[in-house]
Design a protein around this motif. Sequence first.
Motif, PDB file in Angstrom:
ATOM      1  N   LEU A 182      25.568   3.837  27.093  1.00 39.02           N
ATOM      2  CA  LEU A 182      25.215   2.810  26.116  1.00 39.02           C
ATOM      3  C   LEU A 182      23.697   2.738  26.067  1.00 39.02           C
ATOM      4  O   LEU A 182      23.058   2.223  26.986  1.00 39.02           O
ATOM      5  N   TYR A 183      23.122   3.312  25.035  1.00 40.92           N
ATOM      6  CA  TYR A 183      21.669   3.294  24.857  1.00 40.92           C
ATOM      7  C   TYR A 183      21.259   1.994  24.181  1.00 40.92           C
ATOM      8  O   TYR A 183      21.819   1.620  23.150  1.00 40.92           O
ATOM      9  N   ILE A 184      20.280   1.314  24.764  1.00 41.41           N
ATOM     10  CA  ILE A 184      19.790   0.064  24.200  1.00 41.41           C
ATOM     11  C   ILE A 184      18.273   0.141  24.040  1.00 41.41           C
ATOM     12  O   ILE A 184      17.541   0.335  25.026  1.00 41.41           O
ATOM     13  N   CYS A 185      17.822   0.000  22.809  1.00 41.39           N
ATOM     14  CA  CYS A 185      16.386  -0.122  22.558  1.00 41.39           C
ATOM     15  C   CYS A 185      16.049  -1.599  22.426  1.00 41.39           C
ATOM     16  O   CYS A 185      16.510  -2.271  21.501  1.00 41.39           O
ATOM     17  N   GLU A 186      15.275  -2.125  23.365  1.00 39.41           N
ATOM     18  CA  GLU A 186      14.779  -3.504  23.271  1.00 39.41           C
ATOM     19  C   GLU A 186      13.530  -3.482  22.387  1.00 39.41           C
ATOM     20  O   GLU A 186      12.420  -3.273  22.870  1.00 39.41           O
ATOM     21  N   LYS A 207      18.545   3.705  13.154  1.00 41.17           N
ATOM     22  CA  LYS A 207      18.841   4.827  12.260  1.00 41.17           C
ATOM     23  C   LYS A 207      18.588   6.179  12.921  1.00 41.17           C
ATOM     24  O   LYS A 207      19.059   7.211  12.409  1.00 41.17           O
ATOM     25  N   ILE A 208      17.868   6.183  14.033  1.00 45.04           N
ATOM     26  CA  ILE A 208      17.650   7.431  14.764  1.00 45.04           C
ATOM     27  C   ILE A 208      18.988   8.036  15.171  1.00 45.04           C
ATOM     28  O   ILE A 208      19.165   9.258  15.200  1.00 45.04           O
ATOM     29  N   SER A 216      25.625   3.535  15.725  1.00 43.26           N
ATOM     30  CA  SER A 216      24.394   2.786  15.978  1.00 43.26           C
ATOM     31  C   SER A 216      24.388   1.503  15.176  1.00 43.26           C
ATOM     32  O   SER A 216      24.870   1.471  14.038  1.00 43.26           O
ATOM     33  N   GLU A 217      23.816   0.455  15.767  1.00 43.56           N
ATOM     34  CA  GLU A 217      23.739  -0.836  15.080  1.00 43.56           C
ATOM     35  C   GLU A 217      22.451  -1.559  15.460  1.00 43.56           C
ATOM     36  O   GLU A 217      21.850  -1.279  16.492  1.00 43.56           O
ATOM     37  N   GLN A 218      22.071  -2.508  14.613  1.00 43.97           N
ATOM     38  CA  GLN A 218      20.942  -3.390  14.889  1.00 43.97           C
ATOM     39  C   GLN A 218      21.490  -4.768  15.264  1.00 43.97           C
ATOM     40  O   GLN A 218      22.440  -5.246  14.650  1.00 43.97           O
ATOM     41  N   VAL A 219      20.886  -5.392  16.271  1.00 45.88           N
ATOM     42  CA  VAL A 219      21.423  -6.625  16.845  1.00 45.88           C
ATOM     43  C   VAL A 219      20.331  -7.684  16.938  1.00 45.88           C
ATOM     44  O   VAL A 219      19.166  -7.374  17.217  1.00 45.88           O
ATOM     45  N   PHE A 246      24.551   3.529  20.392  1.00 44.70           N
ATOM     46  CA  PHE A 246      23.136   3.147  20.385  1.00 44.70           C
ATOM     47  C   PHE A 246      22.952   1.798  19.699  1.00 44.70           C
ATOM     48  O   PHE A 246      23.392   1.607  18.567  1.00 44.70           O
ATOM     49  N   LEU A 247      22.325   0.857  20.412  1.00 45.02           N
ATOM     50  CA  LEU A 247      22.019  -0.455  19.860  1.00 45.02           C
ATOM     51  C   LEU A 247      20.510  -0.682  19.835  1.00 45.02           C
ATOM     52  O   LEU A 247      19.835  -0.524  20.862  1.00 45.02           O
ATOM     53  N   GLU A 248      19.998  -1.022  18.687  1.00 43.02           N
ATOM     54  CA  GLU A 248      18.612  -1.496  18.587  1.00 43.02           C
ATOM     55  C   GLU A 248      18.678  -3.017  18.598  1.00 43.02           C
ATOM     56  O   GLU A 248      19.178  -3.635  17.654  1.00 43.02           O
ATOM     57  N   ILE A 249      18.199  -3.623  19.672  1.00 45.84           N
ATOM     58  CA  ILE A 249      18.253  -5.082  19.809  1.00 45.84           C
ATOM     59  C   ILE A 249      16.877  -5.646  19.488  1.00 45.84           C
ATOM     60  O   ILE A 249      15.911  -5.421  20.223  1.00 45.84           O
ATOM     61  N   LYS A 250      16.793  -6.372  18.369  1.00 45.02           N
ATOM     62  CA  LYS A 250      15.524  -6.934  17.903  1.00 45.02           C
ATOM     63  C   LYS A 250      15.213  -8.194  18.714  1.00 45.02           C
ATOM     64  O   LYS A 250      15.944  -9.176  18.680  1.00 45.02           O
ATOM     65  N   THR A 251      14.100  -8.147  19.426  1.00 47.26           N
ATOM     66  CA  THR A 251      13.714  -9.252  20.295  1.00 47.26           C
ATOM     67  C   THR A 251      12.213  -9.484  20.161  1.00 47.26           C
ATOM     68  O   THR A 251      11.581  -8.958  19.239  1.00 47.26           O
ATOM     69  N   TYR A 252      11.650 -10.255  21.063  1.00 50.72           N
ATOM     70  CA  TYR A 252      10.213 -10.549  20.981  1.00 50.72           C
ATOM     71  C   TYR A 252       9.712 -11.013  22.337  1.00 50.72           C
ATOM     72  O   TYR A 252      10.395 -11.786  23.018  1.00 50.72           O
TER      73      TYR A 252
END
Length: 342
Positions: A182-186, A207-208, A216-219, A246-252
Motif C-alpha cells: 500500500l503506497y501512500i504519498c503524504e 495519477k502517477i 490510485s485515489e486522492q484522499v 496507491f493513495l495520494e493523501i492531501k495534508t498540510y
Amino acid sequence: MAEVIEKKNTKKKSSKYSKETYLTWYETMLRIRRFEEATLQAYGKQKIRGFCHVYIGQEAIAAGLVTAIKQEDPIVTAYRQHGIALSRGLSADSCMAELYGKETGCVKGKGGSMHFFSKEHYYFGGNGIVGAQIPIGTGIGFAEKYRETGGLCVTMFGDGAARQGALYESFNMAMSWQLPVLYICENNGYAMGTSVSRTSNVAELYKIGDAFNMPSEQVDGMSPEAVHEALEKAAKHIRSGKGPYFLEIKTYRYKGHSVSDPAKYRTKDELNSYKEKDPVKMTEAKILDNKIASQDEIDAIKAKIKAEVAHAIQFAEESDYPDPSALYDDNYVQEDYPFIKD
C-alpha cells in the motif's frame, strides 16, 4: 484495531463509527500533537540536536492507519515520522529518549529524529534518504507475499520523493509481481520549500499510478474518517491478491519543513485556511457536538496525554547517553549457517 460499527439513527446527527473509534482517533492525534509540541520546546532548549521534522498538522493520517490496517502489517516511512511511530505503539518515553540521543531510546540513541525502528511493532522506520524507503517497502511486500503471511506493507513517502526514479522502478516491479504494498504519498504541498506545482506538470500525484495500471485515489488527509475509509478499501483490494494500491493523501504541515525552516515560501492565509480544518480540533468538536463522548471523557484524555508527554521528557532527561563502546554494537547480525564451514 479499534472496532468500527454502524449506528442506528438517533435524534442527534448519527455517526458512522463507534465511540471507541472516535476516541482512538482523537487520542492518537492528540498524543502526536502534544509530543511534537514538546519536541519543538526541547529542541529550542538544545536538548535535541540535528535534523528534526515534526508531524504537526498531518495527524489524521496516523489516526486512520491505526483503525484501517492490522498491527502485523509492516510500515516503512520517511523522516517526518515521530507521529507514525507513536501511532504504531512505540512509547512516548522511548521516542523522546531517542530524540535526546539516550540509550533508552527506541534504537538506543543511535538513530535520532529520522531513524526510529521497532521490530516488535513491525515498524521499519524512519529513513533519512529521500525516497529510499520506497524500494525497501516494496521488498518487504515481496517478503510478505513469498512467506504467504496475508499481510501488506504500508510504504509512505512525501510529495518530494514522488519524483524519485526509485518510485517508478518500485511501482513497475510491484505491479508486475502483484506485490501486497500500500503506497501512500503524504502530499503536504511542499518538498522542503518547493511547491508541488513547481516540480511537475502532474500536480495530482495519484495519477502517477495510471502509468502502471495501479489503482490510485486522492484522499482528504485532514479527516481521519476519509483516511480510514480509503485505507480500508485499499487494504481489502491488496489482501484479495490483486496487487498494490496507491493513495495520494492531501495534508498540510503547520510548521516548516524542519525546525530550521521559517516557511516564508507560503502565505499566512494559506496556513490559516488549513488550520480552520485542523483534524484534532475538528474531531474533538464532532465528538462533543454529536454527544459521542462527554466533556469529562475528553478532559480525561487530555490529562492522560499531558502526563504521558511530561513523563517522556523526564524519562529522556534522566536517561544516560550510550557508552562509547556501544558504537560497535548492532552493526551486523551474525547467523550460523550449517553449509558454511571455517
